[in-house]
Design an enzyme around this catalytic site. Structure first.
Site, PDB file in Angstrom:
ATOM      1  N   SER A   1       0.828  -1.196   0.000  1.00 27.00           N
ATOM      2  CA  SER A   1       0.000   0.000   0.000  1.00 27.00           C
ATOM      3  C   SER A   1       0.871   1.258   0.000  1.00 27.00           C
ATOM      4  CB  SER A   1      -0.897  -0.003   1.244  1.00 27.00           C
ATOM      5  OG  SER A   1      -1.864   1.020   1.177  1.00 27.00           O
ATOM      6  N   PRO A   2       0.437   2.337  -0.651  1.00 28.92           N
ATOM      7  CA  PRO A   2       1.198   3.581  -0.565  1.00 28.92           C
ATOM      8  C   PRO A   2       1.284   4.056   0.889  1.00 28.92           C
ATOM      9  CG  PRO A   2      -0.447   3.695  -2.313  1.00 28.92           C
ATOM     10  CD  PRO A   2      -0.751   2.475  -1.515  1.00 28.92           C
TER      11      PRO A   2
ATOM     12  N   CYS B   1       3.181   7.079   3.238  1.00 31.12           N
ATOM     13  CA  CYS B   1       4.029   8.264   3.314  1.00 31.12           C
ATOM     14  C   CYS B   1       5.221   8.012   4.224  1.00 31.12           C
ATOM     15  CB  CYS B   1       3.215   9.454   3.825  1.00 31.12           C
ATOM     16  SG  CYS B   1       2.001  10.057   2.644  1.00 31.12           S
TER      17      CYS B   1
ATOM     18  N   ALA C   1       1.966   8.480  -1.531  1.00 27.79           N
ATOM     19  CA  ALA C   1       1.242   9.522  -2.242  1.00 27.79           C
ATOM     20  C   ALA C   1       2.242  10.557  -2.750  1.00 27.79           C
ATOM     21  CB  ALA C   1       0.224  10.183  -1.322  1.00 27.79           C
TER      22      ALA C   1
ATOM     23  N   TYR D   1      -8.173  13.741   1.084  1.00 24.90           N
ATOM     24  CA  TYR D   1      -7.361  14.605   0.239  1.00 24.90           C
ATOM     25  C   TYR D   1      -8.217  15.189  -0.888  1.00 24.90           C
ATOM     26  CZ  TYR D   1      -3.769  12.622   3.172  1.00 24.90           C
ATOM     27  OH  TYR D   1      -3.049  12.245   4.272  1.00 24.90           O
TER      28      TYR D   1
ATOM     29  N   ARG E   1      -7.873   4.931  -5.860  1.00 26.74           N
ATOM     30  CA  ARG E   1      -8.139   4.651  -4.440  1.00 26.74           C
ATOM     31  C   ARG E   1      -9.293   5.525  -3.979  1.00 26.74           C
ATOM     32  NH1 ARG E   1      -4.083   3.805   0.671  1.00 26.74           N
ATOM     33  NH2 ARG E   1      -4.400   1.636   0.034  1.00 26.74           N
TER      34      ARG E   1
ATOM     35  N   ARG F   1       1.080  -1.470   7.482  1.00 30.06           N
ATOM     36  CA  ARG F   1       1.869  -1.643   8.703  1.00 30.06           C
ATOM     37  C   ARG F   1       2.442  -3.049   8.830  1.00 30.06           C
ATOM     38  NH1 ARG F   1      -2.125   2.014   9.686  1.00 30.06           N
ATOM     39  NH2 ARG F   1      -1.578   3.891  10.875  1.00 30.06           N
TER      40      ARG F   1
END
Length: 354
Positions: free
Chosen positions: A22-23, A25, A57, A180, A228, A322
């Site tokens: 998963s993206p 940050c 992102a 976002y 997404r 995670r």
């Protein structure tokens, strides 16, 4: 054979398995440029056996970064710095992907280990922009984007896509989730516009459709396009899965190949019922109603759990976050637990379980 560890093909791209990164940050970029941290971080995830390795992102404009330390691809020089990263990821047999986004009203904030507070322009931040002048939490209200600025953003997403392809990325994901910018347009909680980009769901989804069309036009037929979404605001009167399913049905006819289904992020008042796989039912619903493949994400931590999700056709792939930070070799452990096989680099073969 494990369904989780079986290949999946979308357009001309085949993923060696359905365990995807998963993206996430990293807040470790310098003026939008990736650094050695990104090479090691993303490289380790590819080496660990994941089928698709997404960058974090990545902002299509400077003001679209979540924080001053976020990644960007609004210049050719930034794109060039990704080339060694995509080459390494591909060399490990994984597909390199990039998530293109814009933080909107949630931009110009501090890194999480310093509290995520708003960063004033005098401290290296900037004034944020958004769908409407409705602030998030106690952060300053954004400047409402006018139609000229919206057209510029569509072009910025297209330009970022061209740069991403030149940098060696093979999958593009448009970030329309987690509060976002594109989520801000989709949600009635943050979109109070009265022009053609506000009001009805169809109008609130207009910017997303324009960006999808612009990005798809830049991609070769062989390159998959993901979007997404946040399937729910988890707030009464906010965006819900029925509305998101309707939006994704339309995206199916616009060259989108997979919906990455998450939730939340657009309101500090959200009340999320968190538990193992808590977002998987959203993925199931959108898969059924859109007719598109989906990826599930959110508290997917164990190989047997992930196997059940894809084997039962609840989703076509899982995106881990995670769990992979804790163990970049999670796919290799999953293969052992599921009695199957997965990629190991030659240098690590002596550690491979027999």
């Amino acid at each position: 054979m494990s369904r989780l560890l079986s290949p999946l093909s979308l357009r001309g791209t085949t993923f060696r398995n359905r365990i995807w990164v998963s993206p996430m940050c990293q807040y470790s970029s310098v003026d939008g440029h990736p650094t050695d941290w990104h090479l090691v971080h993303l490289g380790a995830l590819a080496r660990g056996g994941s089928g698709l390795v997404f960058t974090e992102a990545t902002a299509v404009t400077a003001e679209g970064r979540i924080s001053p330390r976020d990644a960007g691809i609004w210049t050719d020089a930034q794109a060039a710095d990704y080339e060694r990263i995509t080459a390494f990821v591909r060399g490990q047999g994984a597909v390199p992907g990039i998530q293109l986004g814009h933080a909107g009203r949630k931009a110009s904030t501090d890194v999480p280990w310093r509290g995520r507070g708003y960063v004033e322009p005098s401290d290296g931040g900037w004034s944020s922009v958004g769908a409407s002048p409705v602030g998030y939490a106690d952060w300053p209200p954004p400047h409402e984007l006018d139609q000229t600025a919206l057209a510029d953003l569509v072009r910025a997403w297209a330009a970022a896509t061209r740069r991403a392809l030149s940098a060696g990325f093979e999958v593009i994901e448009i970030h329309a989730a987690h509060g976002y910018l594109l989520h801000q347009f989709l949600s009635p909680l943050s979109n109070a516009r009265t022009d053609g980009y506000g009001g009805s769901l169809d109008s609130r989804a207009r910017l997303l459709r324009e960006i999808v069309d612009a990005v798809r036009a830049e991609l070769p037929d062989s390159a998959p396009l993901f979007v997404r979404v946040s399937a729910s605001d988890w707030v009464e009167g906010g965006l819900d899965v029925e509305q998101v399913a309707e939006v994704t049905r339309d995206l199916a006819g616009r060259g989108v190949d997979l919906i990455d289904v998450s939730s939340g992020g657009n309101s500090p008042d959200q009340q999320i019922a968190v538990g193992p796989g808590y977002q998987v039912p959203f993925a199931e619903r959108i898969r059924r109603e859109s007719g598109l493949p989906v990826a599930a994400v959110g508290l997917i931590t164990e190989p047997a759990q992930a196997e059940e999700i894809v084997a039962a056709d609840r989703a076509d792939a899982v995106l881990l976050a995670r769990a992979l930070l804790r163990d970049p070799s999670w796919p290799q452990r999953a293969a052992q637990e599921l009695g199957d096989d997965v990629y190991w680099p030659d240098q690590y073969l002596r550690a491979r379980p027999r």
